[in-house]
Design an enzyme around this catalytic site. Structure first.
Site, PDB file in Angstrom:
ATOM      1  N   ASP A  55       0.819  -1.210   0.000  1.00 30.66           N
ATOM      2  CA  ASP A  55       0.000   0.000   0.000  1.00 30.66           C
ATOM      3  C   ASP A  55       0.855   1.263   0.000  1.00 30.66           C
ATOM      4  O   ASP A  55       2.066   1.231   0.247  1.00 30.66           O
ATOM      5  CB  ASP A  55      -0.886   0.045   1.259  1.00 30.66           C
ATOM      6  N   TYR A 113       5.920 -10.275   7.156  1.00 36.68           N
ATOM      7  CA  TYR A 113       5.807  -8.834   7.376  1.00 36.68           C
ATOM      8  C   TYR A 113       6.190  -8.515   8.815  1.00 36.68           C
ATOM      9  O   TYR A 113       5.931  -9.305   9.731  1.00 36.68           O
ATOM     10  CB  TYR A 113       4.375  -8.354   7.139  1.00 36.68           C
TER      11      TYR A 113
END
Length: 244
Positions: A55, A113
């Site tokens: 994003d 992540y």
């Protein structure tokens, strides 16, 4: 004509980019990479494929992309030229000539992540890659994050609509603590749009006594039909590694 398939591993500071994926009239990681590659190879339409569509504002230290060229360039030389031409907030860490059948997105088996919290207030030198939120009980996060592990339907923790399957497998989810930071580490087979940031947002609310562990578990089990609302800041999220 024979095409050569190149796999690139790259790092980037996502602060000044509208995410990875190319968007019309917007500055993205993909558009910058394609422009630089077209320039140095004197090709017109090099198409880059990314393993993860991070994003706006999200960072990466292990993003993987691939693309094809009609000619061969020595890897070391290619990497040096690319890094010289790329802006300082995008850097290629590895180039591999790989089989033509390789696809960085469809053949990815899992991803890791990190979400990074600072224990102290941020300053001008460290604010880009971590988040500081006061009055959080990280012991509650240590307990709650374990609920994420396993196979779950994450439809309440995403902004993505009309997917056929919202189920994802989280192999490992835990907190690593250092003197300066907390790292929320999540390893899963794949992720859907905003999934990690909504999960972290709910963990923040648990740590602030605004939500409960019971609510979190019920949402993961789809026993509550109420979507997560707090989207954790993008700057704390880093794509660390992709496995093949």
């Amino acid at each position: 004509m024979k095409d050569f398939n190149y796999k690139l591993v790259l790092s980037y500071d996502g602060t000044n980019y509208y995410g990875f994926q190319k968007q019309l009239h917007l500055n993205t990681i993909q558009s910058v990479l394609e422009n630089v590659l077209n320039k140095i190879t004197k090709q017109k339409k090099i198409k880059i494929y990314g393993a993860s569509r991070t994003d706006k504002g999200v960072h990466a230290s292990g993003q993987v992309v691939h693309f094809q060229l009609p000619f061969l360039i020595p890897n070391d030389h290619f990497q040096k030229i690319l890094n010289f031409c790329l802006p300082s907030d995008i850097q290629i860490t590895k180039i591999i000539l790989i089989s033509k059948e390789f696809h960085c997105r469809f053949q990815a088996k899992s991803k890791i992540y990190h979400y990074v919290f600072s224990k102290k207030k941020l300053n001008v030198f460290n604010y880009r890659f971590q988040v500081y939120i006061p009055n959080m009980d990280f012991n509650k996060i240590k307990e709650a994050i374990l609920f994420i592990e396993g196979k779950h339907d994450f439809s309440l923790f995403t902004s993505q609509k009309s997917l056929k399957n919202y189920q994802r497998i989280i192999f490992k989810a835990f907190i690593k603590e250092t003197k300066q930071k907390y790292f929320l580490i999540i390893h899963g087979n794949s992720f859907i749009q905003h999934m990690i940031r909504f999960l972290v947002g709910f963990l923040i609310e648990i740590a602030q006594n605004k939500k409960t562990l019971s609510e979190f578990k019920q949402m993961l089990d789809l026993k509550i039909n109420q979507k997560a609302r707090l989207l954790a800041p993008a700057k704390g999220l880093i794509l660390k590694k992709i496995f093949y």
